[in-house]
Design a protein around this motif. Sequence first.
Motif, PDB file in Angstrom:
ATOM      1  N   ASN A  21       7.590  43.437  19.116  1.00  0.00           N
ATOM      2  CA  ASN A  21       8.209  44.764  19.709  1.00  0.00           C
ATOM      3  C   ASN A  21       8.423  45.266  21.144  1.00  0.00           C
ATOM      4  O   ASN A  21       9.640  45.800  21.328  1.00  0.00           O
ATOM      5  CB  ASN A  21       7.401  45.584  18.922  1.00  0.00           C
ATOM      6  CG  ASN A  21       8.373  46.859  18.380  1.00  0.00           C
ATOM      7  OD1 ASN A  21       7.850  48.601  18.958  1.00  0.00           O
ATOM      8  ND2 ASN A  21       9.168  47.449  17.875  1.00  0.00           N
ATOM      9  N   LYS A  22       7.800  45.001  21.969  1.00  0.00           N
ATOM     10  CA  LYS A  22       7.661  45.552  23.432  1.00  0.00           C
ATOM     11  C   LYS A  22       8.594  44.728  23.713  1.00  0.00           C
ATOM     12  O   LYS A  22       9.520  45.691  24.655  1.00  0.00           O
ATOM     13  CB  LYS A  22       6.477  45.353  23.983  1.00  0.00           C
ATOM     14  CG  LYS A  22       5.323  45.943  23.325  1.00  0.00           C
ATOM     15  CD  LYS A  22       4.316  46.395  24.246  1.00  0.00           C
ATOM     16  CE  LYS A  22       2.913  46.382  24.128  1.00  0.00           C
ATOM     17  NZ  LYS A  22       1.377  46.682  24.767  1.00  0.00           N
ATOM     18  N   VAL A  23       9.027  43.432  23.738  1.00  0.00           N
ATOM     19  CA  VAL A  23      10.127  43.397  24.241  1.00  0.00           C
ATOM     20  C   VAL A  23      11.918  43.807  22.921  1.00  0.00           C
ATOM     21  O   VAL A  23      12.740  43.805  24.469  1.00  0.00           O
ATOM     22  CB  VAL A  23      10.141  41.848  23.863  1.00  0.00           C
ATOM     23  CG1 VAL A  23      11.467  40.685  24.307  1.00  0.00           C
ATOM     24  CG2 VAL A  23       8.671  40.997  24.628  1.00  0.00           C
ATOM     25  N   LYS A  24      11.686  44.117  21.854  1.00  0.00           N
ATOM     26  CA  LYS A  24      12.999  44.060  21.887  1.00  0.00           C
ATOM     27  C   LYS A  24      13.168  45.630  21.558  1.00  0.00           C
ATOM     28  O   LYS A  24      14.163  46.145  21.184  1.00  0.00           O
ATOM     29  CB  LYS A  24      12.736  44.202  19.673  1.00  0.00           C
ATOM     30  CG  LYS A  24      12.919  42.958  19.956  1.00  0.00           C
ATOM     31  CD  LYS A  24      13.426  42.276  18.391  1.00  0.00           C
ATOM     32  CE  LYS A  24      13.436  39.963  17.918  1.00  0.00           C
ATOM     33  NZ  LYS A  24      13.981  40.685  16.389  1.00  0.00           N
ATOM     34  N   GLY A  25      12.339  46.453  21.629  1.00  0.00           N
ATOM     35  CA  GLY A  25      12.315  47.643  21.946  1.00  0.00           C
ATOM     36  C   GLY A  25      12.033  48.506  21.176  1.00  0.00           C
ATOM     37  O   GLY A  25      12.039  48.194  19.651  1.00  0.00           O
ATOM     38  N   GLY A 299      16.121  46.933   6.665  1.00  0.00           N
ATOM     39  CA  GLY A 299      15.546  47.163   8.513  1.00  0.00           C
ATOM     40  C   GLY A 299      15.843  48.320   8.931  1.00  0.00           C
ATOM     41  O   GLY A 299      14.525  49.165   8.284  1.00  0.00           O
ATOM     42  N   CYS A 300      15.283  47.980  10.418  1.00  0.00           N
ATOM     43  CA  CYS A 300      14.954  48.965  11.041  1.00  0.00           C
ATOM     44  C   CYS A 300      15.723  49.951  11.157  1.00  0.00           C
ATOM     45  O   CYS A 300      16.932  49.745  11.470  1.00  0.00           O
ATOM     46  CB  CYS A 300      13.876  48.796  12.072  1.00  0.00           C
ATOM     47  SG  CYS A 300      14.449  47.396  13.591  1.00  0.00           S
ATOM     48  N   VAL A 301      15.069  50.933  12.824  1.00  0.00           N
ATOM     49  CA  VAL A 301      16.412  51.859  12.563  1.00  0.00           C
ATOM     50  C   VAL A 301      16.333  52.342  13.729  1.00  0.00           C
ATOM     51  O   VAL A 301      15.097  51.967  14.727  1.00  0.00           O
ATOM     52  CB  VAL A 301      16.175  53.625  12.183  1.00  0.00           C
ATOM     53  CG1 VAL A 301      17.469  54.645  12.833  1.00  0.00           C
ATOM     54  CG2 VAL A 301      16.699  53.399  11.001  1.00  0.00           C
ATOM     55  N   ARG A 302      17.179  51.937  15.188  1.00  0.00           N
ATOM     56  CA  ARG A 302      17.350  51.854  16.528  1.00  0.00           C
ATOM     57  C   ARG A 302      17.628  53.098  17.371  1.00  0.00           C
ATOM     58  O   ARG A 302      18.884  53.809  16.080  1.00  0.00           O
ATOM     59  CB  ARG A 302      17.129  50.915  17.181  1.00  0.00           C
ATOM     60  CG  ARG A 302      16.617  49.786  16.514  1.00  0.00           C
ATOM     61  CD  ARG A 302      16.597  48.095  17.430  1.00  0.00           C
ATOM     62  NE  ARG A 302      15.928  47.174  16.869  1.00  0.00           N
ATOM     63  CZ  ARG A 302      14.638  46.784  17.330  1.00  0.00           C
ATOM     64  NH1 ARG A 302      14.183  47.629  18.304  1.00  0.00           N
ATOM     65  NH2 ARG A 302      14.353  46.362  16.920  1.00  0.00           N
ATOM     66  N   TYR A 303      17.851  53.541  17.743  1.00  0.00           N
ATOM     67  CA  TYR A 303      18.103  54.608  19.146  1.00  0.00           C
ATOM     68  C   TYR A 303      19.792  53.921  19.309  1.00  0.00           C
ATOM     69  O   TYR A 303      19.958  52.536  19.508  1.00  0.00           O
ATOM     70  CB  TYR A 303      17.829  54.764  20.078  1.00  0.00           C
ATOM     71  CG  TYR A 303      18.676  56.667  20.846  1.00  0.00           C
ATOM     72  CD1 TYR A 303      18.596  57.532  20.551  1.00  0.00           C
ATOM     73  CD2 TYR A 303      19.534  55.696  22.233  1.00  0.00           C
ATOM     74  CE1 TYR A 303      19.232  58.372  21.184  1.00  0.00           C
ATOM     75  CE2 TYR A 303      20.248  56.365  22.970  1.00  0.00           C
ATOM     76  CZ  TYR A 303      20.311  57.710  22.437  1.00  0.00           C
ATOM     77  OH  TYR A 303      20.599  59.049  22.763  1.00  0.00           O
ATOM     78  N   GLY A 304      21.065  54.479  18.564  1.00  0.00           N
ATOM     79  CA  GLY A 304      22.281  54.013  18.457  1.00  0.00           C
ATOM     80  C   GLY A 304      23.007  53.953  17.251  1.00  0.00           C
ATOM     81  O   GLY A 304      23.873  54.279  17.104  1.00  0.00           O
ATOM     82  N   GLU A 327       4.856  45.668  10.031  1.00  0.00           N
ATOM     83  CA  GLU A 327       5.475  45.122  11.406  1.00  0.00           C
ATOM     84  C   GLU A 327       6.046  44.591  11.588  1.00  0.00           C
ATOM     85  O   GLU A 327       6.724  44.335  13.078  1.00  0.00           O
ATOM     86  CB  GLU A 327       3.765  44.150  11.258  1.00  0.00           C
ATOM     87  CG  GLU A 327       2.538  44.794  11.588  1.00  0.00           C
ATOM     88  CD  GLU A 327       2.261  45.855  12.962  1.00  0.00           C
ATOM     89  OE1 GLU A 327       2.952  45.144  13.972  1.00  0.00           O
ATOM     90  OE2 GLU A 327       1.667  47.067  12.565  1.00  0.00           O
ATOM     91  N   ASN A 328       6.640  43.623  10.222  1.00  0.00           N
ATOM     92  CA  ASN A 328       7.754  42.211  10.805  1.00  0.00           C
ATOM     93  C   ASN A 328       9.158  43.510  10.963  1.00  0.00           C
ATOM     94  O   ASN A 328      10.243  42.733  11.278  1.00  0.00           O
ATOM     95  CB  ASN A 328       7.961  41.973   9.548  1.00  0.00           C
ATOM     96  CG  ASN A 328       7.028  40.998   9.780  1.00  0.00           C
ATOM     97  OD1 ASN A 328       7.463  39.712  10.549  1.00  0.00           O
ATOM     98  ND2 ASN A 328       5.628  40.729   9.689  1.00  0.00           N
ATOM     99  N   ALA A 329       9.262  45.112   9.798  1.00  0.00           N
ATOM    100  CA  ALA A 329      10.492  46.024  10.402  1.00  0.00           C
ATOM    101  C   ALA A 329      10.359  46.427  11.434  1.00  0.00           C
ATOM    102  O   ALA A 329      11.745  46.391  11.398  1.00  0.00           O
ATOM    103  CB  ALA A 329      10.021  46.584   8.706  1.00  0.00           C
ATOM    104  N   PHE A 330       9.418  46.420  12.127  1.00  0.00           N
ATOM    105  CA  PHE A 330       9.752  47.012  13.392  1.00  0.00           C
ATOM    106  C   PHE A 330      10.595  46.318  14.347  1.00  0.00           C
ATOM    107  O   PHE A 330      11.192  46.733  15.114  1.00  0.00           O
ATOM    108  CB  PHE A 330       8.019  47.612  14.334  1.00  0.00           C
ATOM    109  CG  PHE A 330       7.349  48.787  13.452  1.00  0.00           C
ATOM    110  CD1 PHE A 330       8.185  50.347  13.502  1.00  0.00           C
ATOM    111  CD2 PHE A 330       6.926  49.104  12.352  1.00  0.00           C
ATOM    112  CE1 PHE A 330       8.095  51.554  13.513  1.00  0.00           C
ATOM    113  CE2 PHE A 330       6.315  50.210  12.087  1.00  0.00           C
ATOM    114  CZ  PHE A 330       7.372  51.513  13.201  1.00  0.00           C
ATOM    115  N   ASN A 331      10.533  44.930  13.647  1.00  0.00           N
ATOM    116  CA  ASN A 331      10.494  44.370  14.850  1.00  0.00           C
ATOM    117  C   ASN A 331      12.376  43.247  14.230  1.00  0.00           C
ATOM    118  O   ASN A 331      12.892  43.009  14.897  1.00  0.00           O
ATOM    119  CB  ASN A 331      10.410  42.525  15.083  1.00  0.00           C
ATOM    120  CG  ASN A 331       9.090  43.283  15.890  1.00  0.00           C
ATOM    121  OD1 ASN A 331       9.107  43.967  16.975  1.00  0.00           O
ATOM    122  ND2 ASN A 331       8.147  42.655  15.456  1.00  0.00           N
ATOM    123  N   GLY A 332      12.732  44.478  13.076  1.00  0.00           N
ATOM    124  CA  GLY A 332      14.069  44.448  13.207  1.00  0.00           C
ATOM    125  C   GLY A 332      13.907  42.756  11.611  1.00  0.00           C
ATOM    126  O   GLY A 332      14.875  42.491  11.060  1.00  0.00           O
TER     127      GLY A 332
END
Length: 335
Positions: A21-25, A299-304, A327-332
């Motif tokens: 998650n730290k890598v993906k943002g 899926g997850c939500v990301r900025y943009g 935990e998996n959802a936060f990584n998409g």
Amino acid sequence: MELKCFCKKLIISSGLLRLINKVKGPSIVILRYHSVQDDPAEHEPTIGSSIVHSTEEFREQMRLVSRHYTPVSMDELLDHLENGVKLPPYPVVITFDDGYKDNLEIAGPILAEFNIPATFYIVVDAISNQVNLSPWFMRVRKAFSITEASSWEDRDGKQYSLSDPEQRLAARRAAMAYCGTSTGETQRSRVKEVEQSLAVPYYEAGKEMMLSQDGVKALKEAGHIVGSHTLSHPNMTYIEEKDAAYELAQSSAELEKITGEPVRHFAYPNPILSPNWNKKTRELLRANGYKTAVTCDGGCVRYGDDPLSLKRVYIPERAEELRWYLENAFNGYKI
């Protein structure tokens, strides 16, 4: 099964998924609930036990969310997407669809226990002391659960044997699709047609199962957000544009009368057929003043991301499985 659960726990405790998650943002996860009941199986004929969580499991899930993640509101998520306001680590948004009475009476106290805000999307025609007290999808489900008819014929002339469980399910899905692609008087007429073809009486959920106007107001006063789930729960992509616009405008107007606040948040109904949202529905939402809309897409939500087509996450029955999903959802990843 035990080995599989052990491996999942090992992966979670290793911190590997959080490193990814730290890598993906940063990302946000929206959870989609419907109903919380002491005995989910009891509601199989009406709501469907697959979307009903037990009181015990829901409490454990909220305990897990409050302990390992950061509960945030839909308004905070909107502020992040619109204005770039930073959210705390691992934010989770809790949402409920349809407007069941247990949302207030059972889920409400548990949410308060863990200081978790939620958004409740209301099917306005199903609110007690309104015109129509029984959501059509509960009426159709009930009809197929109690009918003694041996067969059923859909609008295209296809015959289903109701003595076969798989065909009974397929018949119910066909009836749901038939009713869910209409609104207003047409929808009410189609539901009545299905009930009559199955020789069953009209099912009244009413005050026993659905929120009243006072119940909706109580959720708002408890600090939660009230959003629209349309007037009559149609698939928004299968109805006429004028009907879709009316569902959006009128549902928000009715809810505003109850809460005293503009309705900014929406959830797309998902009655069987896909897709249940598209570019046109987003345009209609924007034109009617909505700021966010949640889908049933995983899926997850990301900025943009577009605030009017936000993804949500399927919720497993057991709390012990929820952390794996989160935990998996936060990584998409979709489970």
